[in-house]
Design an enzyme around this catalytic site. Structure first.
Site, short mmCIF file in Angstrom:
data_model
loop_
_atom_site.label_atom_id
_atom_site.label_comp_id
_atom_site.label_asym_id
_atom_site.label_seq_id
_atom_site.Cartn_x
_atom_site.Cartn_y
_atom_site.Cartn_z
N ARG A 2 30.85 -29.85 -72.40
CA ARG A 2 31.60 -29.98 -73.66
C ARG A 2 31.14 -28.89 -74.64
O ARG A 2 31.95 -28.27 -75.33
CB ARG A 2 31.36 -31.35 -74.31
CG ARG A 2 31.93 -32.54 -73.58
CD ARG A 2 33.45 -32.57 -73.54
NE ARG A 2 34.06 -32.42 -74.84
CZ ARG A 2 34.08 -33.34 -75.82
NH1 ARG A 2 33.51 -34.53 -75.63
NH2 ARG A 2 34.69 -33.11 -76.96
N ARG A 62 38.45 -35.01 -85.56
CA ARG A 62 38.38 -36.09 -84.57
C ARG A 62 38.79 -37.37 -85.29
O ARG A 62 38.13 -37.80 -86.23
CB ARG A 62 36.96 -36.23 -84.01
CG ARG A 62 36.81 -37.36 -82.98
CD ARG A 62 35.34 -37.49 -82.58
NE ARG A 62 35.11 -38.60 -81.68
CZ ARG A 62 35.15 -38.51 -80.35
NH1 ARG A 62 35.46 -37.36 -79.77
NH2 ARG A 62 34.90 -39.57 -79.60
N GLN A 103 37.87 -32.03 -73.93
CA GLN A 103 37.24 -32.71 -72.79
C GLN A 103 37.77 -32.16 -71.47
O GLN A 103 37.02 -32.01 -70.51
CB GLN A 103 37.51 -34.23 -72.88
CG GLN A 103 36.92 -35.02 -71.72
CD GLN A 103 35.41 -35.03 -71.70
OE1 GLN A 103 34.77 -35.38 -72.69
NE2 GLN A 103 34.82 -34.66 -70.57
N ASP A 127 37.47 -43.73 -67.20
CA ASP A 127 37.17 -43.76 -68.63
C ASP A 127 37.08 -45.23 -69.02
O ASP A 127 37.48 -46.11 -68.27
CB ASP A 127 38.30 -43.04 -69.40
CG ASP A 127 38.05 -42.92 -70.89
OD1 ASP A 127 36.88 -43.03 -71.31
OD2 ASP A 127 39.02 -42.70 -71.64
N CYS A 131 34.10 -39.29 -68.75
CA CYS A 131 33.97 -38.53 -70.00
C CYS A 131 32.94 -39.13 -70.96
O CYS A 131 32.60 -38.50 -71.95
CB CYS A 131 35.32 -38.37 -70.68
SG CYS A 131 36.20 -39.92 -70.92
N HIS A 183 42.96 -35.33 -75.84
CA HIS A 183 41.53 -34.96 -75.94
C HIS A 183 41.33 -33.65 -75.17
O HIS A 183 40.65 -33.62 -74.14
CB HIS A 183 40.68 -36.09 -75.35
CG HIS A 183 39.23 -36.02 -75.71
ND1 HIS A 183 38.70 -35.08 -76.59
CD2 HIS A 183 38.16 -36.77 -75.29
CE1 HIS A 183 37.41 -35.27 -76.71
NE2 HIS A 183 37.04 -36.28 -75.92
#
Length: 317
Positions: A302, A110, A140, A233, A274, A137
């Protein structure tokens, strides 16, 4: 070759690399692993495996999901933060990858540059999983699609609206996922924040195969009318805090609020985020709380989808 067989030993860097059937298999496996966990059943498909968790950026959901996924399936997770390993500073990414590949069976990354996760995958010789980069991502999106399946039963044909910064990693990844899996994707954003043309063209090709529609608009009513899901987001992603004031001014008309929800003309629309959320900016607190059950299902998912990615690519299941 079936999806289960085709995934073994592969890295998970972006959903561009996977067929709709393979993405569907990840979702099916995640649903099964989730149902098992709810019954108190965990597995040993990753028994004896050692997993490196590389974090240049801090994380709540991604770190916890990979850690619990490893432990639930019998693996040992080793967290390496930015102070433990300086990727590309003290040692090149290529050399770090070759060292870690000798010691670990799988690597999660990440961080910032997408090319770093690509180098890790190329040089380590073990499956590498993208926990987030500046461009994509993908874990997600699996969690989002599992949540939508739980809400609607079937995801193909749903009308999906992303409201916010259309160039960020979430918008990019959602557009890829929707176009591959047959959801109609609308990007609701100021034109200056629409995604790059090359990615749009790629997704239009995927959409031809799946029957999805892709569109971009600055018009809120046009975007959300008939929407099954409105997704938002944060307006300034990690590392872009200096642009926050500019983004707030640009994106204020696209806040997910009660007025926007009323424009859908549906009472079955769900709102997703998210996380983390900056309530009062991209979403109002009342709308967030109204859809909190869905948003926190999405957060929990997740863990189940990340576990499925590790099991499918590295485990004996």
């Amino acid at each position: 070759m079936d999806a289960k067989t085709s995934l073994k030993g592969r890295s998970f860097l972006t959903l561009k690399d996977f067929t709709p059937e393979e993405i569907g298999y990840f979702l099916d496996l995640a649903a099964k692993l989730k149902a098992d966990k709810k019954k108190g059943i965990t597995g040993n498909s990753l028994k004896g495996k050692n997993i490196a968790l590389l974090f240049e950026k801090p994380s709540t959901r991604t770190r916890c999901s990979f850690t619990i996924g490893c432990v639930d399936e019998g693996a040992h997770p080793e967290y390496l933060g930015k102070d433990d390993i300086q990727l590309g500073h003290k040692e090149s990414v290529e050399d770090t990858a070759r060292v870690l590949g000798r010691m670990f069976d799988g690597i999660e990354f990440r961080g910032f540059l997408h090319e770093n996760v690509e180098k890790l995958a190329k040089y380590s010789g073990v499956p590498v999983w993208n926990g987030l980069t500046d461009d994509y991502h993908p874990t997600q999106i699996l969690a989002d699609f599992l949540t939508l399946r739980e809400q609607f039963g079937e995801i193909k044909g749903l009308n999906f609206v992303f409201a916010g910064d259309g160039r960020n990693n979430m918008s990019n990844s959602l557009m890829i996922g929707c176009s591959k899996m047959g959801l109609n994707f609308t990007c609701l954003a100021p034109k200056s924040l629409w995604p790059n043309e090359e990615l749009v063209k790629q997704c239009e090709e995927y959409a031809k195969e799946s029957g999805a529609k892709i569109c971009f608009t600055e018009d809120v009513k046009e975007a959300v009318e008939g929407a099954d899901c409105i997704y938002t987001d944060v307006w300034a992603s990690m590392g872009e805090e200096d642009k926050a004031a500019e983004r707030i001014a640009l994106l204020r008309p696209y806040q997910v609020n009660k007025e926007m929800l009323e424009m859908t003309g549906k009472d079955t629309t769900v709102v997703m985020h998210c996380l983390p959320a900056v309530k009062g900016h991209e979403i109002t607190e009342d709308v967030f709380e109204h859809y909190a059950d869905v948003i926190f299902d999405e957060a929990e998912n997740r863990m189940h989808t990340i576990k499925a990615v590790m099991v499918a690519t590295l485990g004996e299941y």
